[in-house]
Design a protein around this motif. Structure first.
Motif, mmCIF file in Angstrom:
data_model
loop_
_atom_site.group_PDB
_atom_site.id
_atom_site.type_symbol
_atom_site.label_atom_id
_atom_site.label_comp_id
_atom_site.label_asym_id
_atom_site.label_seq_id
_atom_site.Cartn_x
_atom_site.Cartn_y
_atom_site.Cartn_z
ATOM 1 N N ARG A 275 10.037 1.893 -2.103
ATOM 2 C CA ARG A 275 10.104 2.862 -2.863
ATOM 3 C C ARG A 275 8.424 2.918 -3.728
ATOM 4 O O ARG A 275 8.238 4.210 -4.094
ATOM 5 N N MET A 276 7.645 2.106 -3.402
ATOM 6 C CA MET A 276 6.488 2.221 -4.449
ATOM 7 C C MET A 276 5.521 1.269 -3.682
ATOM 8 O O MET A 276 5.723 0.020 -3.636
ATOM 9 N N VAL A 277 4.143 1.862 -3.977
ATOM 10 C CA VAL A 277 3.224 0.911 -3.464
ATOM 11 C C VAL A 277 1.982 1.185 -4.652
ATOM 12 O O VAL A 277 1.572 2.184 -4.870
ATOM 13 N N TYR A 278 1.561 0.188 -5.183
ATOM 14 C CA TYR A 278 0.671 0.039 -6.399
ATOM 15 C C TYR A 278 -0.439 -0.722 -6.107
ATOM 16 O O TYR A 278 -0.389 -1.904 -5.908
ATOM 17 N N ASP A 463 6.983 -2.234 -4.273
ATOM 18 C CA ASP A 463 8.392 -2.432 -4.688
ATOM 19 C C ASP A 463 8.673 -3.205 -5.675
ATOM 20 O O ASP A 463 9.808 -3.749 -6.056
ATOM 21 N N ASP A 464 7.663 -3.678 -6.648
ATOM 22 C CA ASP A 464 7.734 -4.649 -7.590
ATOM 23 C C ASP A 464 8.467 -5.885 -7.144
ATOM 24 O O ASP A 464 9.198 -6.730 -7.719
ATOM 25 N N ARG A 465 8.265 -6.193 -5.782
ATOM 26 C CA ARG A 465 8.776 -7.528 -5.092
ATOM 27 C C ARG A 465 7.668 -8.422 -4.680
ATOM 28 O O ARG A 465 8.049 -9.341 -4.442
ATOM 29 N N VAL A 466 6.804 -7.551 -3.693
ATOM 30 C CA VAL A 466 5.675 -8.370 -3.053
ATOM 31 C C VAL A 466 4.266 -8.215 -3.792
ATOM 32 O O VAL A 466 4.054 -7.205 -4.111
ATOM 33 N N LYS A 515 10.778 -11.392 -10.417
ATOM 34 C CA LYS A 515 10.304 -11.350 -11.858
ATOM 35 C C LYS A 515 8.899 -11.513 -12.120
ATOM 36 O O LYS A 515 8.346 -10.699 -12.848
ATOM 37 N N PHE A 516 8.396 -11.992 -11.047
ATOM 38 C CA PHE A 516 6.640 -12.194 -11.083
ATOM 39 C C PHE A 516 6.107 -10.646 -10.916
ATOM 40 O O PHE A 516 5.284 -10.228 -11.638
ATOM 41 N N ALA A 517 6.382 -10.086 -9.874
ATOM 42 C CA ALA A 517 6.006 -8.595 -9.370
ATOM 43 C C ALA A 517 6.146 -7.746 -10.572
ATOM 44 O O ALA A 517 5.308 -6.758 -10.862
#
Length: 678
Positions: A275-278, A463-466, A515-517
Motif C-alpha cells: 500500500r505505501m512506501v515512506y 506498509d507501516d510494517r517493515v 506497532k513499531f512501524a
C-alpha cells in the motif's frame, strides 16, 4: 581522548590508502547488548528537537558552534566550541532532522561483531605488533565468537519473484539469519575481555578484563534484562555496505567479496510493498535504467560486455547503477495499471484490488552548503536528473536480442507517462507520488525569516510494517557496497506475529501492520504536519482513525498531506522568494532573490541599498516576479502548518537541461571523478 583514560582506544583507517570513499556508518554498541544505529553524527550542529526551531537568539539550547548554518558560514576553529560562527541575533540556524534506532538483544551482538571486524581490519593494515601495542597501550586485536559466512539471497529473504536484472549473483554476508539466535560468547585476545554464559539466559556471569589500572574490574551484567519495558518486540537484522577496503573481507574468508545487503533490502521491500512506501533520506540519486552488464539480454555476460562494464566504471564514472528509483517506478506503474482496471470495471467488489498506492519521498531542499557551491550544484544535478530530468522516450527501449522492453526516464516522468497511458492524464501522478522537503520560520526583530530543515535521516517505512533505518543514503556511495561503508537495521514483524501485531486501516480496508512501524510513521507525520499525535505518551500502541491513522485514504493523503504541502508552498512562494522554488529557472534568478532577502534580513545602506533596489527592479521586470514587502508576511505566518512543503522539481531547470550544474574543467571539483558526488 587517548589522554583522558587508559581504557580509551582510538583507531583510524590508515591514511593514504583510500582517497574517494569514507566510513559513513554511525554505530554505538554498549556491552554487546544495546546498539544504536541510524543517521546521526557525533558532531556540531546536529542537536535538535522535533520542533526544529531556526531561532535561538538567547542561546538557550544550541550554544557556540552548535548554531550551524552552512549557507552562512562553515566550521572553523573547532578547538573553540563556544565561539560562534555568525551573529545569532539576525541569522537563522539550519535545523537538523535525523533518526536513529536503539536495538537490544542478539541483533545488537551482530552490530558488535561488525565493529570487531572493522577494528581488526584497520589494526592489521596498521601492522602494529603485539609488543608495540603493549608499549604504547593503543591497539589490540579483537575476536567475537562465530564468523561471518556467505548466504544466498533466498535465505536472506530477498526473493527474485519480481525478475530484477543485474542482481542475480548478489550475496549477503551476515553473522546469522534474522531468525537464529547467536549463542556464542564474547572473547577477546590476550585475556582482555571474557564473557561467560548464554546471552539468552536471564542470569549472565560477565567479567571484563582490561589493560591498565582497572585490570580485573568487575562490571555489572549486560544491559537489556533490566531495561524499562517500553520497547517493541521485533525481528531485527543487520544490513551492511562493505567490501575489502572497508571491512577486510579478503582477510577473513579466503577471498574478497562485496556486501550490498542494504541495497537488496530496499529493492525487496519496495517491490513487495502492498500500500505505501515512506522514505526520508539525505540524498536521492538513483537509476531507472537496467544495471545489468548483460546489455543484450541473452542471459550471459560475454567478454565484450564485461570489458564495457570495466571501461564504464573507469571512464564513465557518473553512470548510476543502484536501482531504487527504478524499483519505485516499477511498483507505481503496477499500481497505476491496477487502478485503471479497477476504475474501468463496472461491477466492483470489495475483494478487488483498487490500485491505491502511495510513495512519499522527503529529501533536503538542497544539499548541505550554499546553492552557489559547485559541489552542491553537482549533487543537485544528479538529484534533479533522478527525479525529473530524464524524459520517457515514445517507444520503450529494446536491446538486440532481448524480448523484454525496458523503460527509462526519471522517476516523476515515468509515473506521469504511466498515468497518461493508463488513466488518460499525466496530472494524476501526484495520486501515487509525493516529493517533499521541510522548512521552518521565525521572526527576527520584525523580519520574518525562513530556512530549510536539513533532512539527514535515512529511513524507509513500508506498509507501516517493515522499517529500514541506518546510515545509508540513497546514492551510489552508500548502496553499491564497494564505496562508503554503511550499517543499517531491517526491522520486521515479531516471530509470534509474522504478518504484523497491529490491525490498522489502509484506504479504509483492514491491514496488518506492526506497532513499531505504525507508531514511528505516525510520529513523523505529526511532526511534519504540525498535528498532535494522540498516541504520544500512551503506554501502548493502537490504531486511531484520525488524520494520522490511515496514510493511504484520500481523506488523509490528499486532503491532509498534499493539501498542507500545497498551502505552505503557496505562502512561501509569495513571501519568501529566496527559498528554492520552481520560479528559479537558473542560478541568476536564485542569486537575485537570495540577495534581496539577505538585505531585508540584515539591511545596509549606501551601495548595498542601491544594489537592493536594482535587484528588486530586475526581478519585477526581467524575471516577471512579484516581490512582496517582507513585513507583509507577518500576518500570513499563522496560516503555515507544520514543516511540510512541496519539493521544487523544476528548481534550476534551465541550468539542469543545459548541463550547467555539473562541474566544469575550470573548477577544482571538475578534476574530481564524478562518482565522488554520486
Amino acid at each position: 581522548m587517548l589522554l583522558q583514560h587508559p581504557n580509551i582506544r582510538v583507531l583510524r583507517h590508515p591514511q593514504g590508502t583510500i582517497t574517494l570513499w569514507s566510513h559513513h556508518e554511525k554505530l554505538c554498541v554498549v556491552d554487546q547488548a544495546v546498539a544504536y544505529i541510524g543517521g546521526i553524527d557525533l558532531a556540531f550542529g546536529r542537536y535538535d528537537t522535533p520542533d526544529h526551531p531556526i531561532k535561538d537568539a538567547e542561546c538557550r539550547f544550541v550554544p557556540g558552534k552548535d548554531l550551524y548554518n552552512p549557507r552562512i558560514a562553515g566550521f572553523d576553529e573547532l578547538d573553540k566550541p563556544y565561539q560562534e560562527l555568525f551573529d545569532r541575533q539576525h541569522n537563522p540556524r539550519m535545523p537538523w532532522h535525523d533518526i536513529s534506532f536503539c536495538v537490544t538483544g542478539p541483533a545488537a551482538r551482530d552490530a558488535a561483531q561488525h565493529f570487531v571486524q572493522r577494528w581488526n581490519n584497520h589494526q592489521k593494515d596498521m601492522m602494529v605488533s603485539t609488543d608495540a601495542c603493549d608499549n604504547d597501550a593503543s591497539f589490540m586485536s579483537l575476536s567475537l565468537g562465530g564468523e561471518l559466512h556467505r548466504v544466498n539471497s533466498k535465505s536472506f529473504g530477498v526473493h527474485r519473484r519480481y525478475g530484477y536484472e543485474g542482481h542475480e549473483d548478489d550475496c549477503c554476508y551476515v553473522s546469522r539469519s534474522q531468525l537464529r539466535c547467536l549463542g556464542s560468547c564474547l572473547q577477546m585476545s590476550r585475556d582482555r575481555i571474557s564473557c561467560c554464559g548464554d546471552m539468552t539466559q536471564d542470569k549472565v556471569d560477565n567479567e571484563m578484563r582490561v589493560c591498565g589500572p582497572a585490570r580485573g574490574h568487575r562490571v555489572p551484567p549486560l544491559p537489556g534484562h533490566g531495561l524499562k519495558k517500553c520497547h517493541h518486540s521485533v525481528r531485527a537484522q543487520v544490513l551492511r555496505s562493505g567490501s575489502d577496503w572497508s571491512i577486510g573481507t579478503s582477510k577473513n574468508s579466503g577471498g574478497a567479496w562485496t556486501e550490498n545487503s542494504i541495497h537488496q533490502a530496499y529493492l525487496h521491500e519496495i517491490m513487495h510493498a502492498e500500500r505505501m512506501v515512506y522514505i526520508e533520506n539525505q540524498f536521492f540519486i538513483s537509476s531507472t535504467a537496467n544495471a545489468s552488464p548483460d546489455t543484450d539480454g541473452d542471459g550471459t555476460v560475454d567478454s565484450y560486455e564485461l570489458m564495457s562494464e570495466e571501461v564504464g566504471t573507469v571512464f564513465s564514472s557518473d553512470v548510476i547503477r543502484n536501482q531504487i528509483a527504478d524499483a519505485l517506478a516499477r511498483r507505481i506503474e503496477k499500481a497505476v495499471t491496477t487502478k485503471a482496471a479497477y476504475e474501468a470495471c463496472a461491477n466492483k467488489t470489495s475483494e478487488m484490488q483498487d490500485g491505491e498506492f502511495r510513495v512519499i519521498l522527503i529529501v533536503p531542499n538542497f544539499p548541505e552548503g550554499a546553492v552557489t557551491d559547485v559541489s552542491v550544484q553537482a549533487v543537485l544535478h544528479y538529484t534533479l536528473m533522478t527525479l525529473i530530468g530524464v524524459e520517457v522516450p515514445d517507444k520503450e527501449l529494446v536491446y538486440d536480442t532481448c524480448a523484454d522492453a525496458r523503460r527509462v526516464g526519471s522517476l516523476v516522468k515515468r509515473v506521469q507517462a504511466a498515468c497518461q497511458r493508463e488513466l488518460g492524464s499525466e496530472a494524476r501522478w501526484s495520486e501515487f507520488l509525493s516529493v517533499n522537503c521541510l522548512r521552518n520560520h521565525a521572526v527576527f526583530g520584525h523580519v520574518p525569516v525562513m530556512n530549510q530543515i536539513y533532512v539527514h535521516a535515512k529511513v524507509m517505512i513500508v506498509d507501516d510494517r517493515v522499517c529500514i533505518c541506518g546510515s545509508a543514503n540513497i546514492n551510489e556511495r552508500s548502496q553499491l557496497g564497494s564505496r562508503d561503508s554503511e550499517l543499517a537495521y531491517r526491522i520486521l514483524p515479531p516471530l509470534d506475529n509474522l504478518e504484523g501485531d497491529l490491525e490498522i486501516k489502509m484506504n479504509g480496508k483492514p491491514h496488518m501492520a506492526t506497532k513499531f512501524a505504525h507508531s514511528l510513521r505516525r510520529s513523523l507525520w505529526a511532526e511534519h504536519l504540525g498535528i498532535e499525535d494522540e498516541l504520544s505518551g500512551r503506554p501502548g500502541v493502537e490504531f486511531i482513525d484520525d488524520m494520522l491513522g490511515d496514510p493511504v485514504c484520500d481523506g488523509n493523503y490528499k486532503s491532509v498531506w498534499l493539501k498542507v504541502a500545497q498551502a505552505n508552498t503557496a505562502i512561501c512562494r509569495k513571501f519568501f522568494l529566496e527559498q528554492p522554488g520552481n520560479h528559479h529557472c537558473d542560478l541568476e534568478t536564485y542569486n537575485l532573490c537570495r540577495s534581496v532577502a539577505d538585505y531585508e534580513i540584515n539591511p545596509g545602506c549606501g551601495d548595498a541599498e542601491r544594489q537592493y533596489r536594482e535587484n528588486v527592479a530586475t526581478l519585477r521586470g526581467k524575471h516577471e516576479l512579484e516581490v512582496q514587502p517582507r513585513a507583509q508576511a507577518l500576518k500570513h505566518l499563522e496560516r503555515l502548518r507544520g514543516h511540510l512543503y512541496e519539493y521544487p522539481l523544476y528548481f534550476l531547470n534551465r541550468d539542469l537541461m543545459e548541463g550547467n550544474l555539473k562541474p566544469s574543467f575550470g573548477d577544482a571539483e571538475g578534476v574530481i571523478p564524478a562518482m565522488t558526488f554520486t
